[in-house]
Design an enzyme around this catalytic site. Structure first.
Site, short mmCIF file in Angstrom:
data_model
loop_
_atom_site.label_atom_id
_atom_site.label_comp_id
_atom_site.label_asym_id
_atom_site.label_seq_id
_atom_site.Cartn_x
_atom_site.Cartn_y
_atom_site.Cartn_z
N ARG A 2 -50.88 -11.58 -33.44
CA ARG A 2 -50.73 -10.81 -34.68
C ARG A 2 -49.88 -9.56 -34.50
O ARG A 2 -49.10 -9.20 -35.38
CB ARG A 2 -52.13 -10.42 -35.19
CG ARG A 2 -52.11 -9.65 -36.51
CD ARG A 2 -53.52 -9.36 -36.98
NE ARG A 2 -54.25 -8.52 -36.04
CZ ARG A 2 -54.21 -7.18 -36.05
NH1 ARG A 2 -53.46 -6.55 -36.95
NH2 ARG A 2 -54.91 -6.48 -35.19
N ARG A 29 -55.14 -1.68 -25.53
CA ARG A 29 -56.35 -1.00 -25.10
C ARG A 29 -56.18 -0.62 -23.63
O ARG A 29 -55.67 -1.40 -22.83
CB ARG A 29 -57.59 -1.89 -25.26
CG ARG A 29 -58.01 -2.11 -26.72
CD ARG A 29 -58.47 -0.83 -27.39
NE ARG A 29 -58.91 -1.04 -28.76
CZ ARG A 29 -58.13 -0.97 -29.83
NH1 ARG A 29 -56.83 -0.70 -29.68
NH2 ARG A 29 -58.63 -1.13 -31.03
N ASP A 43 -50.28 4.62 -25.21
CA ASP A 43 -50.92 5.14 -26.41
C ASP A 43 -52.43 4.99 -26.34
O ASP A 43 -53.15 5.44 -27.22
CB ASP A 43 -50.37 4.40 -27.65
CG ASP A 43 -50.78 5.05 -28.96
OD1 ASP A 43 -50.77 6.30 -29.04
OD2 ASP A 43 -51.14 4.32 -29.91
N GLU A 71 -61.04 7.96 -24.08
CA GLU A 71 -60.34 8.67 -25.14
C GLU A 71 -61.29 9.61 -25.86
O GLU A 71 -62.43 9.21 -26.13
CB GLU A 71 -59.73 7.67 -26.14
CG GLU A 71 -58.70 6.75 -25.51
CD GLU A 71 -58.07 5.79 -26.53
OE1 GLU A 71 -58.32 5.94 -27.75
OE2 GLU A 71 -57.33 4.89 -26.11
N HIS A 77 -53.17 7.79 -28.98
CA HIS A 77 -53.63 6.64 -29.77
C HIS A 77 -53.17 6.74 -31.23
O HIS A 77 -53.98 6.80 -32.16
CB HIS A 77 -55.14 6.47 -29.69
CG HIS A 77 -55.57 5.04 -29.90
ND1 HIS A 77 -56.71 4.52 -29.35
CD2 HIS A 77 -55.01 4.03 -30.61
CE1 HIS A 77 -56.83 3.24 -29.71
NE2 HIS A 77 -55.82 2.92 -30.48
N GLY A 130 -51.16 4.40 -32.69
CA GLY A 130 -50.65 3.12 -33.17
C GLY A 130 -50.91 2.84 -34.63
O GLY A 130 -50.04 2.31 -35.33
#
Length: 316
Positions: free
Chosen positions: A154, A235, A259, A264, A283, A285
């Protein structure tokens, strides 16, 4: 009045991204803009909440935390998958878990942007100009380079499509990828080893699972050329962090654009923060204004539907 708590609104934009009046007319809405890492503090802040709106996987909801929140009846996550929520435990406790639709093309766009920024040293050159300097680095253009897509699904498919628009060659590997499936997307299916040997840039687009955890490690970095780069917007734990740090320190690879991370937000003393051959983003995205409008508008719809006893977008 029942309470809705919105977690991890780092930018302070949740209430401006949608019309919350269908909720504020019926609930007390509280927004947390700072990440609450301490479990006891988190429990204290959520103790009176009947509804929690979580931003993706920024805050985990394991079974023990869910059991510590007896008032919680609805947990809304942005996105339709969230590996940080123990969904079976929530359902056993009578907590409905639901989500929203995705973030469009944001991850693919960010991935290509990170590739260019990393290979052309945008961050270093920006810093140099601000210090009064001028032109200190050199890097390759993307045209003619080979992109290795780990996970042609995807998210990997739109990345492949954008890469082809930049005149890159694309090779791909997924556990079940066939040559015919890869060809449908202008990519060439190769073995995992071949991908790391051939790619000038490797980009990761697999979901985190027990099969993918640590998938990219010392063997993969050894197969890469010293001129090649790694990009991870998927991830953090898919990449063996110790092996990555070793590859960066030894210049086994030219650099990495990240990213996502094992922990985190990235700890302030983390060694990645001092590695010069990296591009580090927090992060981002899925962090776009249009994605947030979708996320929070649908979160409002979910809360209202639940309050009215209507079906919500239940997680898989």
């Amino acid at each position: 009045m029942a309470t809705v708590v919105v977690l991890d609104d780092y930018q302070g934009v949740a209430l401006d991204s949608a019309d919350w009046t269908p909720i504020t007319d019926r609930f007390d809405v509280r927004v947390e803009t700072e990440h609450v890492a301490d479990r006891d503090e988190l429990v204290a802040r959520l103790r009176d909440a009947q509804v929690v709106v979580a931003m993706r996987e920024r805050t985990a909801f394991p079974a023990d935390l869910l059991r510590a929140l007896p008032e919680l009846r609805l947990l809304v996550t942005t996105g339709m998958k969230n590996a940080a929520i123990d969904v079976p435990a929530a359902r056993e406790l009578g907590i409905e878990v639901c989500g929203t639709t995705g973030s469009g093309n944001a991850v693919a766009e960010l991935t290509l942007g990170m590739m260019i920024a990393l290979t052309r040293n945008f961050a270093a050159e920006d810093a140099g100009v601000r210090r009064g300097g001028w032109q200190h680095t050199i890097g390759p253009g993307l045209a003619g380079l080979t992109l290795g897509v780990v996970g042609l699904g995807r998210l990997g498919i739109p990345v492949s499509r954008l890469a082809r628009a930049f005149a890159m060659d694309v090779v791909a590997w997924s556990p079940n990828l066939t040559a015919a499936r890869a060809a449908e997307h202008d990519a060439r299916a190769v073995s995992k080893r071949e991908l790391f040997e051939q790619a000038d840039v490797v980009t990761i687009h697999l979901p985190l699972s027990e099969r993918s955890r640590g998938l990219v490690g010392a063997a993969e970095f050894s197969a890469m050329r010293p001129s090649s780069y790694l990009v991870n917007t998927s991830r953090g734990p898919i990449v063996d962090e110790a092996a990555l740090l070793d590859a960066l320190r030894s210049r086994r690879i030219a650099g990495a654009a990240l990213d996502v991370y094992d922990v985190e937000p990235l700890p302030a003393d983390h060694p990645l923060r001092t590695m010069p051959n990296t591009l580090l983003l927090p992060h981002l995205g899925y962090v776009t204004t249009d994605a947030y409008r979708t996320f929070f508008a649908q979160a409002v719809e979910d809360v209202v539907a639940w309050a009215d006893g209507r079906p919500v977008r239940s997680l898989d």
